[in-house]
Design a protein around this motif. Structure first.
Motif, short mmCIF file in Angstrom:
data_model
loop_
_atom_site.label_atom_id
_atom_site.label_comp_id
_atom_site.label_asym_id
_atom_site.label_seq_id
_atom_site.Cartn_x
_atom_site.Cartn_y
_atom_site.Cartn_z
N ASP A 285 0.80 -1.23 0.00
CA ASP A 285 0.00 0.00 0.00
C ASP A 285 0.83 1.28 0.00
OD1 ASP A 285 -2.26 -1.50 -0.07
OD2 ASP A 285 -2.68 -1.37 2.06
N GLY A 286 2.10 1.22 0.44
CA GLY A 286 2.88 2.45 0.53
C GLY A 286 3.91 2.64 -0.56
N LEU A 287 3.98 1.73 -1.53
CA LEU A 287 5.05 1.80 -2.52
C LEU A 287 4.95 3.04 -3.40
CD1 LEU A 287 7.53 0.63 -3.85
CD2 LEU A 287 6.07 -0.91 -5.18
N SER A 288 3.75 3.41 -3.79
CA SER A 288 3.58 4.59 -4.64
C SER A 288 4.16 5.84 -3.97
CB SER A 288 2.10 4.81 -4.97
OG SER A 288 1.91 6.01 -5.70
N GLU A 289 3.87 6.01 -2.68
CA GLU A 289 4.41 7.17 -1.97
C GLU A 289 5.94 7.11 -1.89
OE1 GLU A 289 0.55 6.54 0.53
OE2 GLU A 289 1.72 5.38 -0.93
N MET A 290 6.51 5.91 -1.70
CA MET A 290 7.97 5.76 -1.68
C MET A 290 8.60 6.25 -2.98
SD MET A 290 8.60 1.98 -0.05
CE MET A 290 7.80 1.43 1.44
N LEU A 291 7.84 6.13 -4.07
CA LEU A 291 8.37 6.51 -5.38
C LEU A 291 7.94 7.92 -5.79
CD1 LEU A 291 7.87 3.15 -7.34
CD2 LEU A 291 9.84 3.94 -6.02
N GLY A 292 7.39 8.69 -4.83
CA GLY A 292 7.04 10.07 -5.11
C GLY A 292 5.64 10.26 -5.65
N GLY A 293 4.81 9.23 -5.61
CA GLY A 293 3.46 9.33 -6.13
C GLY A 293 2.43 9.52 -5.03
N PRO A 294 1.15 9.57 -5.38
CA PRO A 294 0.08 9.69 -4.38
C PRO A 294 -0.18 8.34 -3.72
CG PRO A 294 -0.87 9.45 -6.55
CD PRO A 294 0.63 9.49 -6.76
N SER A 295 -1.06 8.34 -2.75
CA SER A 295 -1.48 7.09 -2.13
C SER A 295 -2.13 6.19 -3.19
CB SER A 295 -2.48 7.37 -0.99
OG SER A 295 -2.98 6.15 -0.47
N LEU A 296 -1.64 4.97 -3.31
CA LEU A 296 -2.15 4.06 -4.34
C LEU A 296 -2.06 2.63 -3.80
CD1 LEU A 296 -3.18 4.47 -7.30
CD2 LEU A 296 -0.90 3.74 -8.05
N PRO A 297 -2.96 2.25 -2.88
CA PRO A 297 -2.90 0.91 -2.31
C PRO A 297 -2.99 -0.14 -3.41
CG PRO A 297 -5.02 1.95 -1.85
CD PRO A 297 -4.13 3.02 -2.41
N SER A 298 -2.12 -1.14 -3.33
CA SER A 298 -1.99 -2.09 -4.45
C SER A 298 -1.62 -3.48 -3.95
CB SER A 298 -0.91 -1.60 -5.43
OG SER A 298 -1.15 -0.27 -5.85
N VAL A 299 -1.78 -4.46 -4.82
CA VAL A 299 -1.46 -5.84 -4.50
C VAL A 299 -1.00 -6.54 -5.78
CG1 VAL A 299 -3.86 -6.60 -4.81
CG2 VAL A 299 -2.32 -7.96 -3.38
N GLY A 300 -0.12 -7.51 -5.64
CA GLY A 300 0.35 -8.21 -6.83
C GLY A 300 1.15 -9.45 -6.50
N TRP A 301 1.58 -10.14 -7.55
CA TRP A 301 2.44 -11.32 -7.39
C TRP A 301 3.35 -11.50 -8.58
CZ3 TRP A 301 1.15 -13.94 -11.67
CH2 TRP A 301 -0.18 -14.21 -12.02
N ALA A 302 4.37 -12.34 -8.38
CA ALA A 302 5.24 -12.78 -9.47
C ALA A 302 5.42 -14.29 -9.34
CB ALA A 302 6.59 -12.07 -9.41
N LEU A 303 5.35 -14.99 -10.46
CA LEU A 303 5.51 -16.44 -10.48
C LEU A 303 6.75 -16.78 -11.31
CD1 LEU A 303 1.79 -17.44 -11.24
CD2 LEU A 303 2.85 -16.91 -9.03
N GLY A 304 7.58 -17.67 -10.80
CA GLY A 304 8.80 -18.04 -11.49
C GLY A 304 8.55 -19.09 -12.56
N VAL A 305 8.78 -18.73 -13.81
CA VAL A 305 8.56 -19.67 -14.91
C VAL A 305 9.56 -20.81 -14.85
CG1 VAL A 305 8.51 -19.92 -17.43
CG2 VAL A 305 7.56 -17.87 -16.36
N ASP A 306 10.83 -20.49 -14.55
CA ASP A 306 11.87 -21.53 -14.49
C ASP A 306 11.54 -22.57 -13.42
OD1 ASP A 306 13.24 -19.59 -16.13
OD2 ASP A 306 13.90 -18.62 -14.29
N ARG A 307 11.21 -22.09 -12.24
CA ARG A 307 10.92 -23.03 -11.14
C ARG A 307 9.61 -23.77 -11.36
NH1 ARG A 307 12.63 -20.07 -5.50
NH2 ARG A 307 14.74 -19.45 -6.12
N THR A 308 8.65 -23.13 -12.00
CA THR A 308 7.40 -23.83 -12.29
C THR A 308 7.66 -25.01 -13.22
OG1 THR A 308 6.08 -21.81 -12.00
CG2 THR A 308 5.10 -23.59 -13.29
N LEU A 309 8.54 -24.82 -14.20
CA LEU A 309 8.90 -25.92 -15.09
C LEU A 309 9.58 -27.04 -14.31
CD1 LEU A 309 8.64 -26.31 -18.25
CD2 LEU A 309 11.11 -25.98 -18.30
N LEU A 310 10.47 -26.69 -13.38
CA LEU A 310 11.12 -27.70 -12.54
C LEU A 310 10.09 -28.44 -11.68
CD1 LEU A 310 14.29 -25.74 -11.33
CD2 LEU A 310 14.20 -27.58 -13.04
N ALA A 311 9.09 -27.72 -11.19
CA ALA A 311 8.03 -28.35 -10.40
C ALA A 311 7.24 -29.34 -11.25
CB ALA A 311 7.10 -27.29 -9.82
#
Length: 419
Positions: A285-311
């Motif tokens: 929720d605070g990342l936008s302000e850290m980067l000089g922007g307004p309040s911009l509550p947010s959520v996200g993810w990243a999935l590893g393609v390499d490790r998913t293939l290993l799985a």
């Protein structure tokens, strides 16, 4: 001198590389179905973006970034993660002034100077999804469900979802103080002790056994949540349960980047050894302000393609990796046949059939070896007699059955056989 790929990197080669593309497409399919749009950011950014956004106390910034001056003396860094660049792009292009949340997904290379080992590379590929501009537990749950669907659509059954809450600016300081009091009396090295004052949660993420042993009695953030964060977390848990997405509460889960608040989660796979995480994310929720922007509550993810293939390999889901780039393979015998086969191959491709042909003037034996190696189902053999008859020999490479087909009908006949 024969050049080698740099340490900690590798080349994706056919046919395995085709599997990588398929994995990526499957992982992002649920996200695209949910209305997320594609974003692509530069592979390098201003170094300060990651120092501010990821956090100078993290291993990523302090030890693992590929940073270099450009010809004008500006400090640039190869992208070590995808969220900070996405937030930068949203702010720069004013996407946050339109409909919220801004829903975006990305796919691309990331770079970290890691200790190279299986499942941990210095150049790796992620797909990610971010929803910016709304503080809503349903949005957190939506993203988790979409990632879960991606893994399930790949056939993975041994992925476990770990879930926690890191609190917010109201309750985090109370927990931070309690954690610092606990950590200051432990027997830790100077570098780790310095982290206690900068970001004590990073100490909890230390994977060294001698540190983890001392952390067994550490206070848990879940016990220090304010009423608002407790209610928020319970709503996320309830929505996941309603969607039949199983999860394990992990009160020690903190993730490796400084910008996370409230919901945090990780997907792990039991068949990958120490590098068990195949993806993860959370609310920032605070990342936008850290980067000089307004309040911009947010959520996200990243999935590893390499490790998913290993799985997938660990679960035996990849099966035979035989090369099968094409469905049809042309075998011309002679110069005139080669010219006619070239046109026939182009006709078949326009008709939607994956088609290749023998090049280099190979004889019948060599060309048929090429047909077998291509993984094609059918070989088209064209010689002088066939040209005179305006026909081609169609050979089924699985049964060895061979039939003569008029050139004008080849596309329709093959499409019928390949349905």
């Amino acid at each position: 001198m024969t050049f080698q790929a740099p340490k900690g990197t590798f080349d994706w080669l056919p046919p395995r590389s085709e599997r990588v593309l398929a994995v990526r497409e499957t992982l992002v399919s649920p996200v695209r179905q949910a209305g997320y749009g594609y974003i692509e950011t530069p592979v390098f950014e201003d170094t300060e973006l990651f120092k501010r956004g990821v956090g100078e106390s993290t291993d990523v910034v302090s030890k693992e970034m590929y940073t270099f001056p450009d010809k004008a003396g500006r400090s640039l860094t190869l992208r070590p993660e995808g969220t900070a660049p996405v937030v930068r792009a949203v702010l720069q292009h004013n996407l946050h002034t339109g409909q919220l949340p801004v829903k975006l997904w990305y796919s691309g290379s990331q770079f970290r100077y890691e200790r190279a080992q299986k499942g941990r590379y210095r150049h790796f590929w992620q797909v990610g999804a971010e929803a910016l501009g709304a503080e809503d537990p349903a949005l957190d749950a939506e993203l988790i469900v979409l990632a879960w669907r991606g893994f399930r659509d790949l056939g993975l059954r041994e992925v476990t979802l770990l879930l926690n809450s890191l609190g917010d600016k109201t309750c985090r300081p109370v927990y931070r103080a309690a954690l610092q009091d606990f950590l200051r009396v432990l027997d830790l090295d100077e570098e780790t002790r310095a982290r206690i004052e900068i970001n004590p949660l990073r100490v909890l993420d230390d994977k060294r056994p001698e540190v983890q042993e001392q952390l067994k009695g550490a206070p848990l953030v879940i016990d220090h949540l304010c009423e608002s964060c407790k209610a928020y977390h319970e709503e996320v848990r309830g929505l996941l349960t309603a969607c039949e997405v199983p999860f394990t509460d992990d009160p020690r889960l903190v993730r490796g980047l400084d910008y996370y608040t409230r919901t945090t989660f990780e997907f792990v796979h039991g068949g990958l050894g120490s590098q068990s995480a195949v993806g993860g994310g959370g609310r920032y929720d605070g990342l936008s302000e850290m980067l000089g922007g307004p309040s911009l509550p947010s959520v996200g993810w990243a999935l590893g393609v390499d490790r998913t293939l290993l799985a997938m390999e660990a679960e035996g889901l990849l099966g035979d990796t035989a090369d099968s780039r094409v469905q049809v393979y042309g075998v011309p015998l002679g110069d005139e046949a080669r010219r006619r086969m070239f046109l026939l191959v182009e006709e078949l491709r326009r008709a939607g059939l994956a088609t290749d042909m023998a090049f280099g003037g190979k004889g019948l034996k060599g060309a048929m070896k090429g047909a077998d190696r291509s993984g094609a189902r059918f070989a088209l053999i064209l010689g002088d007699r066939d040209l005179a008859a305006q026909a081609v020999q169609v050979k089924d490479l699985t049964t060895a059955e061979q039939t003569e087909v008029p050139l004008a009908q080849v596309a329709d006949v093959l499409k019928g056989k390949l349905q």
